[in-house]
Design a protein around this motif. Structure first.
Motif, PDB file in Angstrom:
ATOM      1  N   THR A 135       0.584  -0.827   0.274  1.00 30.57           N
ATOM      2  CA  THR A 135      -0.023   0.071  -0.132  1.00 30.57           C
ATOM      3  C   THR A 135       0.568   1.471  -0.167  1.00 30.57           C
ATOM      4  OG1 THR A 135      -1.442  -1.375   1.274  1.00 30.57           O
ATOM      5  CG2 THR A 135      -1.919   1.486   0.840  1.00 30.57           C
ATOM      6  N   PRO A 136       0.874   2.426  -1.017  1.00 29.31           N
ATOM      7  CA  PRO A 136       1.321   3.825  -0.753  1.00 29.31           C
ATOM      8  C   PRO A 136       0.964   4.636  -0.466  1.00 29.31           C
ATOM      9  CG  PRO A 136       0.040   3.769  -3.079  1.00 29.31           C
ATOM     10  CD  PRO A 136       0.065   2.421  -2.278  1.00 29.31           C
ATOM     11  N   THR A 137       1.902   5.187   0.800  1.00 30.99           N
ATOM     12  CA  THR A 137       2.179   5.557   1.953  1.00 30.99           C
ATOM     13  C   THR A 137       1.016   6.471   2.367  1.00 30.99           C
ATOM     14  OG1 THR A 137       4.362   5.704   2.357  1.00 30.99           O
ATOM     15  CG2 THR A 137       3.659   6.982   4.110  1.00 30.99           C
ATOM     16  N   GLU A 138       0.571   7.685   1.570  1.00 27.98           N
ATOM     17  CA  GLU A 138      -0.238   8.108   1.383  1.00 27.98           C
ATOM     18  C   GLU A 138      -1.708   7.487   1.297  1.00 27.98           C
ATOM     19  OE1 GLU A 138       2.998  10.626  -0.592  1.00 27.98           O
ATOM     20  OE2 GLU A 138       1.635   7.993  -1.415  1.00 27.98           O
ATOM     21  N   LEU A 139      -2.361   6.498   1.180  1.00 30.95           N
ATOM     22  CA  LEU A 139      -3.831   5.673   1.275  1.00 30.95           C
ATOM     23  C   LEU A 139      -3.320   5.376   2.404  1.00 30.95           C
ATOM     24  CD1 LEU A 139      -5.399   4.700   0.875  1.00 30.95           C
ATOM     25  CD2 LEU A 139      -4.556   2.593  -0.327  1.00 30.95           C
ATOM     26  N   ALA A 140      -2.240   4.952   3.570  1.00 34.62           N
ATOM     27  CA  ALA A 140      -2.175   4.370   4.402  1.00 34.62           C
ATOM     28  C   ALA A 140      -2.520   5.529   5.420  1.00 34.62           C
ATOM     29  CB  ALA A 140      -0.664   3.928   5.074  1.00 34.62           C
ATOM     30  N   PHE A 141      -1.925   6.688   5.513  1.00 38.14           N
ATOM     31  CA  PHE A 141      -1.831   7.904   6.106  1.00 38.14           C
ATOM     32  C   PHE A 141      -3.068   7.716   6.120  1.00 38.14           C
ATOM     33  CE2 PHE A 141      -2.445  12.583   6.495  1.00 38.14           C
ATOM     34  CZ  PHE A 141      -2.044  13.012   7.659  1.00 38.14           C
ATOM     35  N   THR A 142      -3.951   8.501   5.237  1.00 40.35           N
ATOM     36  CA  THR A 142      -5.581   8.455   4.615  1.00 40.35           C
ATOM     37  C   THR A 142      -6.409   7.445   5.742  1.00 40.35           C
ATOM     38  OG1 THR A 142      -5.250   9.290   2.310  1.00 40.35           O
ATOM     39  CG2 THR A 142      -7.312   8.972   3.314  1.00 40.35           C
ATOM     40  N   MET A 143      -6.144   6.062   5.666  1.00 42.44           N
ATOM     41  CA  MET A 143      -6.931   5.610   6.371  1.00 42.44           C
ATOM     42  C   MET A 143      -7.026   5.595   7.971  1.00 42.44           C
ATOM     43  SD  MET A 143      -8.611   3.246   3.955  1.00 42.44           S
ATOM     44  CE  MET A 143      -8.836   2.106   5.331  1.00 42.44           C
ATOM     45  N   ILE A 144      -5.721   6.221   8.631  1.00 43.33           N
ATOM     46  CA  ILE A 144      -5.865   6.584   9.784  1.00 43.33           C
ATOM     47  C   ILE A 144      -6.162   7.597  10.566  1.00 43.33           C
ATOM     48  CG2 ILE A 144      -3.606   6.608  11.378  1.00 43.33           C
ATOM     49  CD1 ILE A 144      -1.337   4.958  10.155  1.00 43.33           C
ATOM     50  N   VAL A 145      -6.149   8.439   9.601  1.00 42.61           N
ATOM     51  CA  VAL A 145      -6.934   9.687   9.360  1.00 42.61           C
ATOM     52  C   VAL A 145      -8.380   9.105   9.620  1.00 42.61           C
ATOM     53  CG1 VAL A 145      -7.888  11.955   9.003  1.00 42.61           C
ATOM     54  CG2 VAL A 145      -5.247  11.217   8.118  1.00 42.61           C
ATOM     55  N   ARG A 146      -9.033   8.585   8.694  1.00 44.75           N
ATOM     56  CA  ARG A 146     -10.120   7.892   9.155  1.00 44.75           C
ATOM     57  C   ARG A 146     -10.927   7.353  10.063  1.00 44.75           C
ATOM     58  NH1 ARG A 146     -13.511   3.530   5.273  1.00 44.75           N
ATOM     59  NH2 ARG A 146     -12.283   2.711   6.679  1.00 44.75           N
ATOM     60  N   GLN A 147      -9.578   6.603  10.987  1.00 43.36           N
ATOM     61  CA  GLN A 147      -9.452   5.166  11.894  1.00 43.36           C
ATOM     62  C   GLN A 147     -10.186   6.313  13.216  1.00 43.36           C
ATOM     63  OE1 GLN A 147     -10.410   2.460  11.670  1.00 43.36           O
ATOM     64  NE2 GLN A 147     -10.582   1.912  13.868  1.00 43.36           N
ATOM     65  N   PHE A 148      -9.415   7.782  13.403  1.00 42.51           N
ATOM     66  CA  PHE A 148      -9.126   8.559  14.125  1.00 42.51           C
ATOM     67  C   PHE A 148     -10.437   8.913  14.048  1.00 42.51           C
ATOM     68  CE2 PHE A 148      -4.668   7.282  15.400  1.00 42.51           C
ATOM     69  CZ  PHE A 148      -5.248   6.977  16.535  1.00 42.51           C
ATOM     70  N   ARG A 149     -10.783   9.288  13.348  1.00 38.20           N
ATOM     71  CA  ARG A 149     -11.920  10.775  12.328  1.00 38.20           C
ATOM     72  C   ARG A 149     -13.286   9.291  13.042  1.00 38.20           C
ATOM     73  NH1 ARG A 149     -15.206  11.185   8.418  1.00 38.20           N
ATOM     74  NH2 ARG A 149     -13.782  10.355   7.167  1.00 38.20           N
ATOM     75  N   PHE A 150     -13.163   8.436  12.943  1.00 36.47           N
ATOM     76  CA  PHE A 150     -14.053   7.290  13.206  1.00 36.47           C
ATOM     77  C   PHE A 150     -14.591   7.507  14.813  1.00 36.47           C
ATOM     78  CE2 PHE A 150     -15.706   5.232   8.728  1.00 36.47           C
ATOM     79  CZ  PHE A 150     -15.710   6.090   8.354  1.00 36.47           C
ATOM     80  N   MET A 151     -13.305   6.972  15.349  1.00 32.33           N
ATOM     81  CA  MET A 151     -13.371   6.799  16.642  1.00 32.33           C
ATOM     82  C   MET A 151     -14.145   8.585  17.665  1.00 32.33           C
ATOM     83  SD  MET A 151      -9.719   4.959  18.142  1.00 32.33           S
ATOM     84  CE  MET A 151      -8.924   5.541  16.636  1.00 32.33           C
ATOM     85  N   ILE A 152     -14.027   9.477  17.233  1.00 38.18           N
ATOM     86  CA  ILE A 152     -14.050  10.831  17.764  1.00 38.18           C
ATOM     87  C   ILE A 152     -15.649  10.952  17.572  1.00 38.18           C
ATOM     88  CG2 ILE A 152     -14.436  12.730  17.335  1.00 38.18           C
ATOM     89  CD1 ILE A 152     -11.548  13.365  17.068  1.00 38.18           C
ATOM     90  N   LEU A 153     -15.980  10.521  15.883  1.00 36.90           N
ATOM     91  CA  LEU A 153     -17.245  10.521  15.785  1.00 36.90           C
ATOM     92  C   LEU A 153     -18.413   9.020  16.469  1.00 36.90           C
ATOM     93  CD1 LEU A 153     -17.300  10.509  11.667  1.00 36.90           C
ATOM     94  CD2 LEU A 153     -18.319  12.715  13.869  1.00 36.90           C
ATOM     95  N   SER A 154     -17.509   8.321  16.635  1.00 37.16           N
ATOM     96  CA  SER A 154     -18.735   7.095  17.685  1.00 37.16           C
ATOM     97  C   SER A 154     -18.658   7.333  19.178  1.00 37.16           C
ATOM     98  CB  SER A 154     -17.649   5.662  17.246  1.00 37.16           C
ATOM     99  OG  SER A 154     -16.632   5.470  18.677  1.00 37.16           O
ATOM    100  N   LEU A 155     -17.944   8.827  19.481  1.00 37.48           N
ATOM    101  CA  LEU A 155     -17.919   9.067  20.566  1.00 37.48           C
ATOM    102  C   LEU A 155     -19.325  10.088  20.929  1.00 37.48           C
ATOM    103  CD1 LEU A 155     -15.190   9.023  22.024  1.00 37.48           C
ATOM    104  CD2 LEU A 155     -16.642   7.075  22.433  1.00 37.48           C
ATOM    105  N   GLU A 156     -20.040  10.785  19.301  1.00 31.08           N
ATOM    106  CA  GLU A 156     -20.268  11.720  19.806  1.00 31.08           C
ATOM    107  C   GLU A 156     -22.012  11.193  19.629  1.00 31.08           C
ATOM    108  OE1 GLU A 156     -18.803  14.766  16.675  1.00 31.08           O
ATOM    109  OE2 GLU A 156     -17.818  14.979  18.199  1.00 31.08           O
ATOM    110  N   LYS A 157     -22.690  12.407  19.933  1.00 31.59           N
ATOM    111  CA  LYS A 157     -24.506  11.275  19.697  1.00 31.59           C
ATOM    112  C   LYS A 157     -24.829  12.259  18.605  1.00 31.59           C
ATOM    113  CE  LYS A 157     -24.804  10.224  25.153  1.00 31.59           C
ATOM    114  NZ  LYS A 157     -25.102  10.649  25.796  1.00 31.59           N
ATOM    115  N   GLY A 158     -24.078  13.183  17.879  1.00 31.70           N
ATOM    116  CA  GLY A 158     -25.211  13.965  16.385  1.00 31.70           C
ATOM    117  C   GLY A 158     -25.885  12.921  15.645  1.00 31.70           C
ATOM    118  N   SER A 159     -26.636  13.098  14.907  1.00 34.07           N
ATOM    119  CA  SER A 159     -27.000  12.823  13.800  1.00 34.07           C
ATOM    120  C   SER A 159     -26.544  12.941  12.152  1.00 34.07           C
ATOM    121  CB  SER A 159     -28.789  12.768  14.068  1.00 34.07           C
ATOM    122  OG  SER A 159     -29.009  14.450  13.637  1.00 34.07           O
ATOM    123  N   ASP A 160     -26.054  14.259  12.645  1.00 33.86           N
ATOM    124  CA  ASP A 160     -25.888  14.616  11.229  1.00 33.86           C
ATOM    125  C   ASP A 160     -24.640  14.433  10.487  1.00 33.86           C
ATOM    126  OD1 ASP A 160     -25.618  15.637   8.858  1.00 33.86           O
ATOM    127  OD2 ASP A 160     -25.836  18.132   9.877  1.00 33.86           O
TER     128      ASP A 160
END
Length: 222
Positions: A135-160
């Protein structure tokens, strides 16, 4: 009509672009629209415009099915259409006949991402190096950023929530909440901001180190 979806958005986007070029080489006029901005009037307009001018047109609709308001909607006949989803749908639409192209990530990707937690470098760092072998480093970086974004969203109660997150299955959300609980919430936000800073500095040439080195240091000091 074709549906393109899957977690490997790099390959799915490349496939979409190749299809777009193929249609354009056959003198199709292409139009890209966002699925969350379509209403019933828009759908009728798309169909009538095609028949009115008698031109060959391709409509590319992004994130139509991941938008819950489109769940039971039908698509007008006679419109050459490609549906593109920036993620994997948890279930396929049943009210529209589609040719489906799915682009899945290798299992090592999720094994690595799910293992990221404070002090767990002896587990996730070897997995990271194994991941980089294909995997290219750029894609690995994108997936790591997404994982942390998802973790933050999983703790929030927003519907949008963004479509790539709101389309996750319940078991995926539970895994994210469990992983996020291993961090303090404020720490998660700081980590995410750090990743965005790495991204900006790398893209603007302000980083003294290449992305691969920045990412390695980030993981080792997590």
């Amino acid at each position: 009509m074709i549906l393109i979806h899957g977690e490997d958005t790099l390959k799915s986007r490349d496939f979409l672009n190749s299809l777009r070029k193929d249609y354009e080489d056959r003198n199709f006029q292409t139009t890209t629209v966002s699925g969350d901005k379509l209403d019933s009037l828009n759908l009728e307009d798309l169909g009538s415009a095609q028949s009115l001018f008698n031109e060959k047109r391709l409509i590319i609709v992004e994130n139509f099915f991941s938008n819950k308001k489109n769940k039971d909607r039908k698509w007008p006949d006679g419109i050459e259409t490609i549906f593109y989803e920036s993620g994997k749908l948890s279930s396929l639409p049943k009210n529209i006949l589609l040719e489906v192209k799915t682009f899945d990530l290798a299992p090592i990707v999720f094994k690595f991402l799910d293992s990221i937690s404070p002090g767990n470098q002896q587990v996730f760092v070897p997995l990271y190096y194994k991941y980089l072998m294909s995997t290219p480093t750029e894609l690995a970086f994108t997936m790591i950023v997404r994982q942390f974004r998802f973790m933050i969203l999983s703790l929030e109660k927003g519907s949008d929530n963004p479509s790539d997150f709101s389309n996750l299955a319940s078991w995926q959300l539970n895994k994210l909440k469990s992983q996020a609980s291993k961090f303090e919430q404020e720490k998660l936000v700081l980590i995410y901001r750090n990743l965005l800073q790495i991204d900006e500095e790398t893209k603007t040439g302000k980083s003294e180190l290449p992305l691969e080195s920045r990412l390695e240091l980030f993981l080792l000091t997590l």
